[in-house]
Write an enzyme that holds these catalytic residues in place. Sequence first.
Site, short mmCIF file in Angstrom:
data_model
loop_
_atom_site.label_atom_id
_atom_site.label_comp_id
_atom_site.label_asym_id
_atom_site.label_seq_id
_atom_site.Cartn_x
_atom_site.Cartn_y
_atom_site.Cartn_z
N HIS A 93 0.86 -1.18 0.00
CA HIS A 93 0.00 0.00 0.00
C HIS A 93 0.89 1.23 0.00
O HIS A 93 2.12 1.13 0.10
CB HIS A 93 -0.95 0.00 1.20
CG HIS A 93 -0.29 0.09 2.53
ND1 HIS A 93 0.46 -0.93 3.06
CD2 HIS A 93 -0.24 1.10 3.45
CE1 HIS A 93 0.92 -0.58 4.25
NE2 HIS A 93 0.51 0.65 4.51
N ASP B 61 5.75 4.73 5.13
CA ASP B 61 6.71 3.79 5.72
C ASP B 61 6.86 2.51 4.91
O ASP B 61 7.66 1.65 5.27
CB ASP B 61 6.33 3.47 7.17
CG ASP B 61 4.92 2.92 7.32
OD1 ASP B 61 4.01 3.43 6.64
OD2 ASP B 61 4.73 1.98 8.12
N HIS C 38 6.17 -5.06 11.88
CA HIS C 38 5.53 -3.74 11.94
C HIS C 38 5.28 -3.37 13.40
O HIS C 38 4.18 -2.95 13.80
CB HIS C 38 4.23 -3.71 11.13
CG HIS C 38 3.85 -2.33 10.70
ND1 HIS C 38 2.98 -1.54 11.41
CD2 HIS C 38 4.22 -1.58 9.63
CE1 HIS C 38 2.82 -0.37 10.82
NE2 HIS C 38 3.58 -0.37 9.72
#
Length: 307
Positions: free
Chosen positions: A61, A65, A268
């Site tokens: 996406h 980041d 993450h």
Amino acid sequence: MSMRVTFLGTSGAIPTTQRAPSAVLVNREGERLLFDCGEGTQRQMMRYGTGFDISHIFVTHLHGDHILGLPGLVQSLDFNDRTDALAIHVPPRSREDIRDLVHAGGHQPGFPVRIHEVSPGSVAYAGDDFEVRTVQTDHRTRSMGFALVEDDRPGRFDREHAEELGVPVGPKFGRLHEGESVELDDGRVVHPEQVVGDSRPGRRLVYTGDTRPVDAVEDAAADANLLIHDATFADDEDARARQTGHSTAREAGRLAARAGVDRLALTHVSSRYAADWKRLEREAREVFDGDCFVASDGQTIDIPVPE
């Protein structure tokens, strides 16, 4: 047949001194595939010795980041006189945004950069004996994960039985193992199913990017060798995980258990757990009894061919 996974960036949206933004490199039989490309990915590739000869980049996406390392990486490849084309696979309706990023500052790469929009539930890239498939995820924007799925391998060859049937040692063994019937000197025909067992599954790796736990990921990760799943938060931030489109470590663990995966890599990681990331591991292990770990920058995982 080697498959090595290198975690280049394992932080959440805010990097820390120990964790860079999201990026994972898979080296499969010498073909390098990069999943996401957060800021500083090229430096992480240098630091951890992965090599720069990547053929495909898969973007989950367009949050910063996960993509802000693209312009620097492309320019470094250009400075190193790259001539081979680079393919970047991106979610629907994001091609122009990625194109603008690749050309940041007016840079015009001296090698072809081909940006392909792919929809969840399709094949992003078909290799010689594997595919990279897209997987629907649930984040705050258009997003998708990826599943690297190898073709099934031929079943085991029963050499002893082949010899009992009169097949001479040599090329006919190989032809039978590859699915071809062979004729013997006496005119009899031996078929592959007589001497070759059932096909064996290849390896499967799933990378989610940022997501809530969803059925599509669970389906894609069924019996996977490695699932790399969003685990941004611990239990105490469950409400925030739902609000921001992320998963808790426990939710990732539950999904991995239902999917029957061999290994679960939690990634993450929010910067709030910089000093207490083991907490995420503990919470996931309470619901998943397979091999489970919080991935660290520079960590490498080898995925052997299953027996």
